[in-house]
Motif scaffolding. Structure first.
Motif, PDB file in Angstrom:
ATOM      1  N   PHE A  54      -9.629 -13.882  14.951  1.00 52.55           N
ATOM      2  CA  PHE A  54      -9.042 -13.374  13.994  1.00 52.55           C
ATOM      3  C   PHE A  54      -9.819 -12.344  13.420  1.00 52.55           C
ATOM      4  CE2 PHE A  54      -6.982 -17.364  13.420  1.00 52.55           C
ATOM      5  CZ  PHE A  54      -5.759 -17.040  13.026  1.00 52.55           C
ATOM      6  N   ALA A  55     -11.215 -12.184  13.716  1.00 53.65           N
ATOM      7  CA  ALA A  55     -11.909 -10.833  13.240  1.00 53.65           C
ATOM      8  C   ALA A  55     -11.227  -9.497  13.973  1.00 53.65           C
ATOM      9  CB  ALA A  55     -13.391 -10.982  13.729  1.00 53.65           C
ATOM     10  N   MET A  56     -10.795  -9.711  15.074  1.00 51.35           N
ATOM     11  CA  MET A  56     -10.266  -8.732  15.782  1.00 51.35           C
ATOM     12  C   MET A  56      -8.753  -8.255  15.260  1.00 51.35           C
ATOM     13  SD  MET A  56     -11.961  -7.970  18.275  1.00 51.35           S
ATOM     14  CE  MET A  56     -11.272  -7.105  19.657  1.00 51.35           C
ATOM     15  N   LEU A  57      -7.916  -9.431  14.572  1.00 54.35           N
ATOM     16  CA  LEU A  57      -6.681  -9.148  13.893  1.00 54.35           C
ATOM     17  C   LEU A  57      -6.968  -8.576  12.640  1.00 54.35           C
ATOM     18  CD1 LEU A  57      -4.889 -12.315  15.350  1.00 54.35           C
ATOM     19  CD2 LEU A  57      -4.494  -9.844  15.834  1.00 54.35           C
ATOM     20  N   ILE A  58      -7.913  -9.039  11.983  1.00 54.47           N
ATOM     21  CA  ILE A  58      -7.878  -8.659  10.259  1.00 54.47           C
ATOM     22  C   ILE A  58      -7.613  -6.932  10.258  1.00 54.47           C
ATOM     23  CG2 ILE A  58      -9.115  -8.526   8.408  1.00 54.47           C
ATOM     24  CD1 ILE A  58      -9.650 -11.657   9.129  1.00 54.47           C
ATOM     25  N   PRO A  59      -8.641  -6.296  11.026  1.00 53.05           N
ATOM     26  CA  PRO A  59      -8.745  -4.809  10.776  1.00 53.05           C
ATOM     27  C   PRO A  59      -7.238  -4.287  11.255  1.00 53.05           C
ATOM     28  CG  PRO A  59     -10.563  -5.507  11.974  1.00 53.05           C
ATOM     29  CD  PRO A  59      -9.939  -6.752  11.777  1.00 53.05           C
ATOM     30  N   LEU A  60      -6.693  -4.898  12.093  1.00 48.73           N
ATOM     31  CA  LEU A  60      -5.213  -4.367  12.731  1.00 48.73           C
ATOM     32  C   LEU A  60      -4.370  -4.655  11.482  1.00 48.73           C
ATOM     33  CD1 LEU A  60      -4.536  -5.414  16.349  1.00 48.73           C
ATOM     34  CD2 LEU A  60      -4.474  -3.361  15.443  1.00 48.73           C
ATOM     35  N   GLY A  61      -4.523  -5.979  11.102  1.00 49.09           N
ATOM     36  CA  GLY A  61      -3.341  -6.276   9.872  1.00 49.09           C
ATOM     37  C   GLY A  61      -3.670  -5.102   8.585  1.00 49.09           C
ATOM     38  N   MET A  62      -4.942  -4.634   8.461  1.00 49.41           N
ATOM     39  CA  MET A  62      -5.166  -3.812   7.453  1.00 49.41           C
ATOM     40  C   MET A  62      -4.480  -2.587   7.542  1.00 49.41           C
ATOM     41  SD  MET A  62      -6.736  -5.135   4.890  1.00 49.41           S
ATOM     42  CE  MET A  62      -7.561  -6.728   4.802  1.00 49.41           C
ATOM     43  N   LEU A  63      -4.433  -1.955   9.008  1.00 51.82           N
ATOM     44  CA  LEU A  63      -4.063  -0.990   9.385  1.00 51.82           C
ATOM     45  C   LEU A  63      -2.256  -0.978   9.037  1.00 51.82           C
ATOM     46  CD1 LEU A  63      -4.810   1.806  10.741  1.00 51.82           C
ATOM     47  CD2 LEU A  63      -3.952   0.956  12.778  1.00 51.82           C
ATOM     48  N   PHE A  64      -1.750  -2.085   9.425  1.00 51.44           N
ATOM     49  CA  PHE A  64      -0.242  -2.376   9.160  1.00 51.44           C
ATOM     50  C   PHE A  64       0.051  -2.392   7.556  1.00 51.44           C
ATOM     51  CE2 PHE A  64       3.366  -5.405   8.595  1.00 51.44           C
ATOM     52  CZ  PHE A  64       4.143  -4.648   9.367  1.00 51.44           C
ATOM     53  N   LEU A  65      -1.028  -2.949   6.806  1.00 48.97           N
ATOM     54  CA  LEU A  65      -0.721  -2.873   5.288  1.00 48.97           C
ATOM     55  C   LEU A  65      -0.972  -1.434   4.869  1.00 48.97           C
ATOM     56  CD1 LEU A  65      -0.479  -5.029   3.021  1.00 48.97           C
ATOM     57  CD2 LEU A  65      -2.947  -4.994   2.871  1.00 48.97           C
ATOM     58  N   MET A  66      -1.710  -0.692   5.365  1.00 45.75           N
ATOM     59  CA  MET A  66      -2.054   0.706   4.986  1.00 45.75           C
ATOM     60  C   MET A  66      -0.555   1.495   5.130  1.00 45.75           C
ATOM     61  SD  MET A  66      -4.267   3.668   6.017  1.00 45.75           S
ATOM     62  CE  MET A  66      -3.090   4.035   7.310  1.00 45.75           C
ATOM     63  N   PHE A  67       0.121   1.377   6.204  1.00 50.38           N
ATOM     64  CA  PHE A  67       1.315   1.924   6.409  1.00 50.38           C
ATOM     65  C   PHE A  67       2.338   1.435   5.553  1.00 50.38           C
ATOM     66  CE2 PHE A  67      -0.793   3.439  10.373  1.00 50.38           C
ATOM     67  CZ  PHE A  67      -0.701   4.448  10.405  1.00 50.38           C
ATOM     68  N   MET A  68       2.322   0.039   5.214  1.00 48.85           N
ATOM     69  CA  MET A  68       3.410  -0.710   4.597  1.00 48.85           C
ATOM     70  C   MET A  68       3.305  -0.387   3.034  1.00 48.85           C
ATOM     71  SD  MET A  68       5.400  -1.809   6.421  1.00 48.85           S
ATOM     72  CE  MET A  68       6.507  -3.199   5.574  1.00 48.85           C
ATOM     73  N   SER A  69       2.276   0.031   2.498  1.00 53.91           N
ATOM     74  CA  SER A  69       2.051   0.118   1.112  1.00 53.91           C
ATOM     75  C   SER A  69       2.011   1.408   0.460  1.00 53.91           C
ATOM     76  CB  SER A  69       0.485  -0.418   1.012  1.00 53.91           C
ATOM     77  OG  SER A  69       0.470  -1.846   1.320  1.00 53.91           O
ATOM     78  N   GLY A  70       2.596   2.251   1.109  1.00 54.78           N
ATOM     79  CA  GLY A  70       2.935   3.672   0.556  1.00 54.78           C
ATOM     80  C   GLY A  70       1.851   4.375  -0.191  1.00 54.78           C
ATOM     81  N   ILE A  71       0.619   4.487   0.722  1.00 53.79           N
ATOM     82  CA  ILE A  71      -0.327   5.247   0.320  1.00 53.79           C
ATOM     83  C   ILE A  71      -0.322   6.777   0.414  1.00 53.79           C
ATOM     84  CG2 ILE A  71      -2.772   5.726   1.258  1.00 53.79           C
ATOM     85  CD1 ILE A  71      -3.009   2.730   1.600  1.00 53.79           C
ATOM     86  N   PHE A  72       0.396   7.175   1.582  1.00 50.14           N
ATOM     87  CA  PHE A  72       0.535   8.706   1.583  1.00 50.14           C
ATOM     88  C   PHE A  72       2.219   9.109   1.492  1.00 50.14           C
ATOM     89  CE2 PHE A  72       0.015   6.811   5.709  1.00 50.14           C
ATOM     90  CZ  PHE A  72       1.298   7.026   6.564  1.00 50.14           C
ATOM     91  N   TRP A  73       2.908   7.891   1.150  1.00 51.42           N
ATOM     92  CA  TRP A  73       4.371   8.267   0.971  1.00 51.42           C
ATOM     93  C   TRP A  73       4.863   7.266  -0.123  1.00 51.42           C
ATOM     94  CZ3 TRP A  73       7.514   3.766   1.605  1.00 51.42           C
ATOM     95  CH2 TRP A  73       6.792   2.718   2.302  1.00 51.42           C
TER      96      TRP A  73
END
Lengths: 258, 245
Positions: free
Chosen positions: A165-184
């Motif tokens: 999970f320590a590998m998956l969590i940063p990936l999840g964060m990346l996904f969340l970043m794209f999904m949360s409207g940070i630059f859009w």
């Protein structure tokens, strides 16, 4: 362990980590503001200078989303590893396991106080004067904090079960970043139902939008929505704390042997 | 008065513990560390636990300290008794100074920050770390770490002191000093469990001993008798190794 002892341990660990962290880098405490500024700069270059976002207020739009998001993602990612990372300590002393993610969260909170100050300065410089609607930040920041605590506790337990999970969590964060409207802007999605669904099922998109409503548009956030996210986060924290208490020794065994 | 006439302060009954540790990807290897171990710890005694490496000695101490819980069996500690584990291990934050680590360790043992800070002079003096006390622990040698860990744990007063191999590291001078400090504790009414793979230390400090072999109690009772059984076993083991080699 008494609550006062718990809190003083959280505070002591956080302060010491900040101190040793600063001494590890030549630029020391400057990194507290440098790191978020560089994050913003990279996104600004790519999405405004190169790709032309089409918004006049893109810089402010970006900082209002990016700075709270980095607070969340860094705190949760680091806290997720914290129980396993403290296996040495856990093998020697019986302590509440939530102490370790909490210390990381506290460390992030101290840094974030400075980052918020930076955010206010940028807003002022860009022609957004201090306004009464900024007071909405208080409940927004509280809910954002509860989200961090709940997810950090959950993540730290997951990593105890499987280090993968320590590998998956940063990936999840990346996904969340794209999904949360940070630059859009989620509000610019053509299909209003889709935008609504995103705000309902992605609390991060909702909370970042709330920051923008309060700071940029002088309007109140969706209070019922805020209450809902706050309650769900509190429930998550309660379940995680219950779990960590009930399976205290089991988590110690996992941390020592995972 | 024999030891058995004293009050029982801690009792393990049929305690078993195993865990999973992967040897390779997709593996779920089960390790049985303790298998139906029962023992009683009497108030004020010094109990020795001897055995080769990887035989469950540290695990049994962790169960006594309440850090781990057995999967089967029960642990009964007399209500209100505190226990602390003195072990070398990795219980330090490498980026923090010895001073900060000492405060943190003491606070984790349950004392307030103020009290923890009041121990500092004593810890600095006893550990003989000098100026290194304010340097990050990552710069310490293993001997220096041992001195810091031992001294910090020694400051906190608990009913049951669980000592895990701490006297086997460090230079001869500090080893003697540490052994002396523990002996002073033992002559009081401190209850101590002392784990070692070294016979002489157990012989010197413990009235009663247990030989733990592959997770089960192979022998228990008077220290000389237990040590003899253990030494015979070790001798036999090494002669077998010679034959195979």
């Amino acid at each position: 362990m008494k609550l006062s002892q718990y809190l003083s341990l959280v505070d002591f660990q956080a302060r010491m980590a900040l101190k040793s962290d600063a001494s590890n880098y030549f630029l020391g405490y400057l990194w507290w503001v440098l790191e978020p500024l560089l994050f913003v700069l990279v996104f600004y270059l790519v999405f405004d200078v190169f790709l032309d976002s089409g918004r006049a207020d893109f810089l402010i739009f970006l900082v209002c989303g990016k700075l709270p998001f980095v607070w969340f993602s860094k705190s949760v990612s680091q806290a997720s590893n914290s129980i396993v990372a403290n296996a040495g300590m856990i093998g020697r002393i019986d302590v509440p396991k939530s102490l370790f993610p909490m210390a990381i969260i506290q460390e992030g909170l101290y840094k974030q106080a400075v980052v918020f100050l930076l955010l206010f300065i940028i807003l002022n410089l860009q022609g957004y004067p201090v306004s009464g609607s900024w007071l909405w930040l208080i409940p927004i920041v509280v809910v954002n904090y509860l989200m961090i605590v709940g997810c950090a506790f959950f993540g730290s337990i997951l990593v105890c079960f499987m280090k993968d999970f320590a590998m998956l969590i940063p990936l999840g964060m990346l996904f969340l970043m794209f999904m949360s409207g940070i630059f859009w802007d989620v509000r610019s999605i053509a299909d209003p139902q889709l935008a609504e669904a995103l705000f309902t099922y992605n609390p991060m998109a909702f909370i970042l939008d709330s920051y923008r409503q309060a700071l940029m548009f002088e309007s109140s956030p969706d209070l019922m929505g805020l209450l809902r996210v706050g309650l769900v986060s509190t429930a998550l924290i309660a379940v995680m704390v219950w779990y960590m208490r009930k399976y205290n020794e089991f988590l110690a065994l996992r941390a020592l042997t995972v | 008065m024999t030891v058995e006439d004293r009050a029982v302060i801690l009792e393990l009954r049929d305690v078993s513990l195993s865990y999973h540790a992967r040897k390779s990807s997709f593996d779920k290897g089960t390790h049985r560390v303790l298998d139906s171990v029962s023992l009683r710890l009497y108030e004020g005694e010094t109990l020795g636990i001897i055995g080769k490496n990887g035989t469950g000695k540290s695990t049994i101490l962790r169960i006594m300290a309440g850090i781990l819980a057995p999967q089967r069996g029960t642990v009964q500690r007399r209500a209100g008794t505190s226990a602390a584990l003195l072990s070398l291990g990795l219980g330090f934050k490498p980026n923090l100074s010895g001073r900060a680590n000492a405060v943190l360790s003491a606070m984790l043992q349950g004392v307030s920050k103020k009290t923890a800070i009041s121990y500092l002079d004593e810890i600095k003096a006893f550990s003989e770390l000098g100026d290194s006390f304010d340097e990050p622990v990552k710069t310490y040698s293993s001997g220096m770490r041992a001195r810091l860990g031992f001294t910090t744990a020694l400051m906190t007063h608990v009913d049951i002191l669980l000592i895990d191999e701490v006297l086997s590291v460090g230079d001869a001078h500090f080893k003697a000093k540490a052994q002396q400090a523990i002996k002073e504790r033992i002559t009081g009414d401190q209850t101590v469990v002392f784990v070692s793979h070294s016979g002489p230390q157990i012989r010197e400090m413990c009235d009663r001993s247990i030989w733990l072999n592959d997770g089960v109690i192979a022998e228990e009772g008077d220290t000389p008798r237990v040590l003899k059984a253990y030494n015979d076993y070790v001798k036999q083991l090494s002669s077998e190794t010679v034959l195979v080699g």
